[in-house]
Design an enzyme around this catalytic site. Structure first.
Site, mmCIF file in Angstrom:
data_model
loop_
_atom_site.group_PDB
_atom_site.id
_atom_site.type_symbol
_atom_site.label_atom_id
_atom_site.label_comp_id
_atom_site.label_asym_id
_atom_site.label_seq_id
_atom_site.Cartn_x
_atom_site.Cartn_y
_atom_site.Cartn_z
ATOM 1 N N ALA A 1 -24.306 -17.644 5.244
ATOM 2 C CA ALA A 1 -24.516 -16.437 6.051
ATOM 3 C C ALA A 1 -25.693 -16.660 6.996
ATOM 4 C CB ALA A 1 -24.786 -15.235 5.159
ATOM 5 N N GLY B 1 -12.865 -8.839 -3.411
ATOM 6 C CA GLY B 1 -14.077 -8.070 -3.667
ATOM 7 C C GLY B 1 -15.371 -8.779 -3.351
ATOM 8 N N GLY C 1 -18.233 -17.582 5.389
ATOM 9 C CA GLY C 1 -17.443 -18.189 4.332
ATOM 10 C C GLY C 1 -18.225 -19.227 3.556
ATOM 11 N N TYR D 1 0.828 -1.197 0.000
ATOM 12 C CA TYR D 1 0.000 0.000 0.000
ATOM 13 C C TYR D 1 0.873 1.262 0.000
ATOM 14 C CZ TYR D 1 -4.133 -2.770 1.227
ATOM 15 O OH TYR D 1 -5.170 -3.675 1.222
ATOM 16 N N TYR D 2 0.441 2.228 -0.792
ATOM 17 C CA TYR D 2 1.039 3.562 -0.773
ATOM 18 C C TYR D 2 -0.111 4.545 -0.556
ATOM 19 C CZ TYR D 2 4.962 0.955 -2.610
ATOM 20 O OH TYR D 2 5.966 0.022 -2.761
ATOM 21 N N GLY E 1 -16.703 -9.754 -0.461
ATOM 22 C CA GLY E 1 -17.450 -9.190 0.656
ATOM 23 C C GLY E 1 -18.198 -7.929 0.278
ATOM 24 N N ASP E 2 -17.566 -7.071 -0.527
ATOM 25 C CA ASP E 2 -18.230 -5.854 -0.997
ATOM 26 C C ASP E 2 -19.410 -6.214 -1.893
ATOM 27 O OD1 ASP E 2 -16.117 -4.554 0.275
ATOM 28 O OD2 ASP E 2 -14.945 -4.452 -1.574
#
Length: 366
Positions: free
Chosen positions: A244, A284, A240, A119-120, A286-287
């Protein structure tokens, strides 16, 4: 402006969901291997909240993304790409001093020991979001305001902002909160655990993974998680491959009163099995699940169907290399959601499944 006025009301709106958070330019590897060995990268975008906004817009909802990016080319790319999904980006602010965050990742599953992310984002434009510089009128203009724990970890000002937005006040839109525990973002100590629990308990609809609840809070099992987070009207515990579990005491998109409904009403508990998916990349999902669940919530569908739409939206992303993809057409998704339990359990989805129509739709035994 230090925060929304206590009497701020939700205006008449054409927006379904407003998502606030950091989005970054992501560089995706051209081949598997260590970051040190990958010769080139393709450019994409990444950000939990913007991912949700893009998926909702692609599914036909009126979604807006609110964030802060640098006055640089990466910021241009982010805003233009997110807008290309049909997301309203008019409330995004440009920072003349701080840069847009970027990151690089390997092709492997982030849950494996070989997965690397560089990460930056330190000192990024998004980390400067605060109660003093966000457009509250736009944030409170939707039926739902979607937030995540990632934003709280970016800076003290970002945490103060989330506390303002989750404060219960007349006219507050329904607040959706994805815990999204990212230990590497926090600045040490146990602050992340207490902060994320605090924000979850102040929200109306909460998404949390069973694994992250154990990691952040030391809580094991869906029932124990609900006992620790009793206030939200709906709590979605993602388990997972097990599926759910949804605890619901009633949820309708719209303004919330000053009373937390979840603490006073008995729950209905609904378990929805996950799908069998031929995974291409586990990023992605979960989103996408949150977007599918929110989409069905906006449509007033039953809890089981909300979770099934979440699973289907997640399956769409799991079967492509990146964080975003075109979701299945609504009528196609609705047909799959309507399957009986046995047929749902036999459904297996692989790359290209979202393009299936009634004639080619296939239910396969895994």
């Amino acid at each position: 402006m230090s925060g929304p006025a206590a009497g701020t009301a939700v205006a008449a709106t054409t927006t379904d969901v407003v998502c606030l958070g950091e989005s970054m330019v992501t560089f995706l590897p051209s081949q598997p291997g260590r970051l040190a060995d990958v010769p080139s990268f393709g450019r994409g975008i990444g950000g939990a909240e913007s991912n949700v906004a893009c998926a909702l817009a692609a599914a036909g909802h009126r979604a807006a993304w609110v964030g802060r990016v640098g006055a640089d080319g990466f910021g241009d790319h982010l805003v233009e790409t997110i807008a290309s999904y049909g997301v309203d980006t008019s409330a995004v602010r440009r920072d003349p001093v701080r840069p847009t965050g970027i990151y690089f990742r390997t092709a492997t599953d982030r849950g494996t020991d070989t997965h690397e992310v560089a990460y930056y984002r330190a000192g990024s434009a998004a980390s400067a979001m605060s109660p003093a510089n966000v457009p509250y009128e736009e944030l409170f203009a939707g039926r739902v305001l979607h937030l995540s724990g990632i934003t709280a970890a970016l800076s003290g000002d970002c945490l103060a902002l989330l506390r303002e937005l989750t404060a219960v006040r007349p006219g507050r839109p329904l607040v959706s909160f994805d815990v999204n525990h990212r230990p590497h973002l926090w600045r040490g100590g146990d602050a992340d655990a207490s902060v994320l629990l605090e924000l979850a308990r102040r929200s109306d609809l909460v998404f949390v993974g069973e694994d992250e609840a154990e990691e952040a809070w030391g809580i094991v099992g869906a029932e124990a998680i609900r006992a620790a987070v009793p206030e939200p009207a709906v709590l979605v515990v993602k388990r997972g491959s097990a599926g759910a579990t949804v605890f619901a005491s009633g949820l309708r998109p719209g303004p919330r009163s000053s009373n937390a409904g979840g603490a006073e009403n008995a729950d209905t508990v609904t378990h929805v099995p996950a799908l069998h998916v031929d995974v291409v990349a586990a990023v992605g999902a979960g989103d996408a699940f949150a977007a599918g669940f929110l989409s069905a919530t906006l449509r007033g569908l039953p809890v089981r169907d909300r979770a099934r739409h979440g699973h289907l939206m997640a399956a769409a992303v799991l079967t492509v290399p990146g964080d975003l993809t075109e979701p299945p057409a609504r009528d196609h998704a609705d047909r799959l959601v309507a399957l009986d339990d046995d047929a749902w359990g036999r459904l297996r989805l692989g790359p290209g499944w979202t393009a299936a129509d009634r004639a080619s739709e296939e239910v396969r035994t895994p």
